[in-house]
Design a protein around this motif. Sequence first.
Motif, PDB file in Angstrom:
ATOM      1  N   ARG B  28      35.725  46.187  10.703  1.00 20.78           N
ATOM      2  CA  ARG B  28      35.499  44.777  10.430  1.00 20.78           C
ATOM      3  C   ARG B  28      35.903  43.909  11.625  1.00 20.78           C
ATOM      4  O   ARG B  28      35.211  42.982  12.004  1.00 20.78           O
ATOM      5  CB  ARG B  28      36.261  44.353   9.181  1.00 20.78           C
ATOM      6  N   GLN B  29      37.044  44.276  12.218  1.00 19.33           N
ATOM      7  CA  GLN B  29      37.504  43.527  13.387  1.00 19.33           C
ATOM      8  C   GLN B  29      36.497  43.629  14.519  1.00 19.33           C
ATOM      9  O   GLN B  29      36.231  42.661  15.221  1.00 19.33           O
ATOM     10  CB  GLN B  29      38.859  44.069  13.863  1.00 19.33           C
ATOM     11  N   LYS B  32      33.453  41.492  14.114  1.00 17.25           N
ATOM     12  CA  LYS B  32      33.681  40.065  14.334  1.00 17.25           C
ATOM     13  C   LYS B  32      33.411  39.695  15.782  1.00 17.25           C
ATOM     14  O   LYS B  32      33.002  38.583  16.071  1.00 17.25           O
ATOM     15  CB  LYS B  32      35.144  39.729  14.015  1.00 17.25           C
TER      16      LYS B  32
END
Lengths: 476, 424
Positions: B28-29, B32
Motif C-alpha cells: 500500500r505504501q 501511494k
Amino acid sequence: MFRYILKRLFIFVPTLLVISLVVFMLGVYAPGDPVLNLLTQQSGGESMDDKKSGEEAYIKKWKELGMNLPVFYFTISSQASCDTIYRIHRKAHRETLEAMTNEYGNWNEVDLYYKQLQQFENTVLTFKPDSVSSRSWSRLRDNVSQLYLRGGESSFTELAMERMDKSTAKINDTLNVLVPALTDLKSSYQNVKSNATTWKKYIPSFNWYGFNNRYHQWITRFVRFDFGISYQDRKPIAKKIGDNIFWTMLISIISIILTYIIAVPLGVFSAIRKGTMADGITTTFLFILYSLPNFWIATLLIIFLCNPQYIQMFPAFGVGTEAAEGQSFFSALGIRIHHLILPLFCWTYGSLAFLSRQMRGGMLGVLRQDYIRTARAKGLPESKVIWKHAFRNSLLPVITIFANIFPLMISGSVVIEVIFTIPGMGKMLVDAMVAQDFPVVFTIVMMVATLTMIGYLIADILYAFVDPRITYSSKK
Amino acid sequence: MKLFNKKEKEVTEDSKDAPQTYWSYVKRQFMKNKRALYSLYIVIFLAFIAIFADFLSNDKPLVCKYESGIYFPVFREYAVDLGLANWQEEFNNALWNDLEYDWAIFPPVPYKNTTLDYDNSNYAGPFDKQEVRSTQWRHWLGTNKLGNDVLACMIHGTRIAFLVGIVSMGIAFFIGIFFGALAGFFGDDQLKMTRGRILMNILAFPLAIFYFSVFFEWSIIAGVLGFLAVFVLANLLGKAMDFVPWLNNKVKVPMDIIITRFIEIVVSVPVLILVLSVVAVFPPSIFLVMGVIGLVRWTGIARFIRAELLRVRSLEYVEAAYALGYPRWKILLRHAIPNALAPVFIAVAFGIAAAILTESFLSFLGFGIPIELNTWGQLLTQSRSAPKAWWLAIFPGFAIFITVTLFNLIGEGLTDAIDPRLKQ
C-alpha cells in the motif's frame, strides 16, 4: 584510535592478497601465450624455417619472464596429472598434454607419447624432400604441428594419424623412410589409450612447490615497487604509470574540489528551501543528473560539441600537449583548460549530484532536531542557526562520502579517458587489457585497490576527528 | 507472489480496520508513491518487450504461406533452438527477407539485431531516403555501418539488459541470502560445534574445491553436489571422532564475525575495475558477465539480511517457535527469512540498475558481450566513429538512462515504503 587503524589494516592485507590472487590467476589462465605475443611483436612473425633458433629464442624469453617456475606455492590436483608440467615451455603444448592426461589419467604414457612426437617431428624436419614428395611432406609437417595444438581432442588425433599414414604410405616414395618412426608414434599413442587409468583423476594429490614460484616472485617484487616491464613497449611499468598518473590525479583532484565547492552549498540551499519550487527543480534536476550514465553524456558532448558537422566548440581529444608546446604560460594554460573542460564536466557531474543529494538529506535530518528548534526559539538569526548549528553537524556524512567518491572517480575515469583520449591510468588500463599486457593490468588493479582502501581508512579517521562522540578504541 | 498468501489478502480486502500484514502494508505504501508506481509499470512494459523481443523484431515472418504450405517460422525457431525440430527443407539457410511468399505477416520490425541490410548499410538515417521496398521495411531508427536495424538492436538490447540485470542479481540474491542468513541467524554465539568437526570442515574445504572442479566437467550440478558431498562426509567423520577427548569439546563458532569480515573484504574490492579485468581477459560471453557481476554484488543483500535477522532473532514469535520445539533450520526458512526479505528487494532494485549500467559500460568499452549482438552499449560506442550518425548516440544512450533511472526510482519507492521511520 591506533588500535582501530591496526584493525583496519588487518582487513586490508587479506583483501589485497585476495585481489592479487584473483588478478594473478586471471593472467595465468587467460587465453593466449604472452611469450609468443612478445616474440612476434619483436620479430614481426615467427619464421618457420629456422625452427631451432625460434625455439631457443622462445625458451630464452620464457625464462626471462620467469615462467619456468611453478605458478603458485602449492597445487591441489589429481593423481593423474603431472606436478612438474610447468617445465614444458610451450603453453599450447602444455595445454594439449593436460587435456590428454585429463582424458586418459596416465601421465607417464602421455609423457612418452610427447617425447615420441618430438622425435618424430625432428625426423620429419630433418628429412629432405624431393620434388615428388614435397607436397605430402609439407602436409605431414602441418599435421605434426597440429597434433601439438589440438592433440587434446582424441577424434582429431585419430584423424591426423590416419592422414599421416596416407602421406607416408605411397609406394616408391622417398617418404617411406619415415614409416618406422610413424609406427613408433602410433604405438605410443595406442599405449596412452590402452593403459588409461581414468580412476586416478578422482584421487586428489597435494604438491608443495616452495617459495620459488611465479606468484611469490611477482608479489615480493610488487611490494618493493618493482612492477616489472610492460609487454607492449618494454618500458618499466613504474615509469609508464609515473607518466600517466599525472592526468588522472590532476583531473580527479580538481573534480573532487569542484564537487565539494558546488555540491555542499547546493544541498544546503535546497534543504533550507524544502518544498519550494526552487527545491523541486533542483532535486529533480540532480536526480536526473545522477542517473545519466557518464559515458553517454561524454559521447553526446564529443559528438555534438567537438564536431565540425554540428558545433565545434572544444577540441575532440587529448590534453593539448602539442598545441601548448612553446606557448607562453598563460596561453598554454588556456589551451589546457580548453581541452579539459568537457572531461572535467563528465568526471564531476555524477558525484556532484550524488553529494548534493546526500547533503540535502543530511541537512534535512539535522533541521528536524530539537536543538535547532531551541536555537531558533532563543532568537538566533536564521543564518546563524543554519550555518553554525545545522551546517556543521550535517557535514558529517558528506566527509565520509569522500571515501566512496575517490575510488568511484578512478573507475569512472576509465571510460572518460577512453572517450576523450586522455593519457591517464584508465586509458592505460584498457589499452593494456586489449593488448593482454598483464603486468600493467596487475599493477593498475592493485594500485586502485590500495587507493580504494586508503580512501576508506582516511574517511574513518576523518569521521572520528569531526565527531568527538565516535571512538573506535573502546568497544563493549 | 508466494509471499502474499490468499488468506491475508482476503483479510485486507474485506476490512481496512483488521490488522494488516506487513506485506500488504508495504504494498500500500508503495502504491501511494506515484513516481515509483509508474516506474514499475514502465519496467513491466519493458520486460514485456524483452520477453517478446523475437515476436516484435525478427527477420522471419510470424505466419507465412510459402509454396502452398502455411508456416510459423518464429515459433519454429524456438523449437529449432531447443533442438526439438529442424528447419523445413525449403527454409534451410534461407534469406528470409528475400523469399517469395504468397502472403506473410511479419513482426512490426522485420529485422533482427543480427540481420544485415546491405542496401542500407553505412549509416542510413531515420529521416534519410532509404533503399527499401515499402514503409514496412523502413529502418525507423536508422542503421549502423554494417546495416543492422537500430530499432531491432534496441529491442533485442532490452532483452540482454534485462537478462543481465535480473540473472546477475538472482545470483547475488542467493549468495547474499546464504551468507547473510548464516551470519544473522547464528550470530556469534548460536552455533556450537565440536573441535573435531571444525577441524574436519576446514580440511574439507580444499578437497571440496577439488571435487567441484573434477565433477564440473560433467555439469555444474554434479560439481555442486560433489562439493556438498565432501562437507557431508567431513561432518560425519567429525562426529565419528567424538570419542577423542580434546576434539569432542564444543566451542562457539563466531559465524557473524567470520562472515562480516568476509563481506568487508569483498566490499573493499574496486568492483568495476575487477569486473572489467575478468571480462576483458576471457572470450566474450554473456554468462561470464552475469556471473561476475553476481559474484561481486551480493554484499548489500547479505548485509540487509544479516541486520534484519539479528533483529528478528529476538522477536517474540521466533522465541515462541523455539519454545514449540521447531527445529532451527525450519524457523530460519519458514519464519525468519520471509520477514527479512522486504528490505532485500531495495538492494535488488538498485542492484539491477547497477548491473544494467555495468553491462552497458562493458559493452561500450568492447568487452564482455559478443560484438555481433549490438547491445545498447555497443551501438553507443559505434557512434563514436561516425559522428554524423546521431541516432546511434541518442537512442541507445537514452534507453540505458531510462532503464537505469526506472530501477533506481523503484528502489527509492521501496525504500520509502519499507523504511520503518516513516511509519506513523
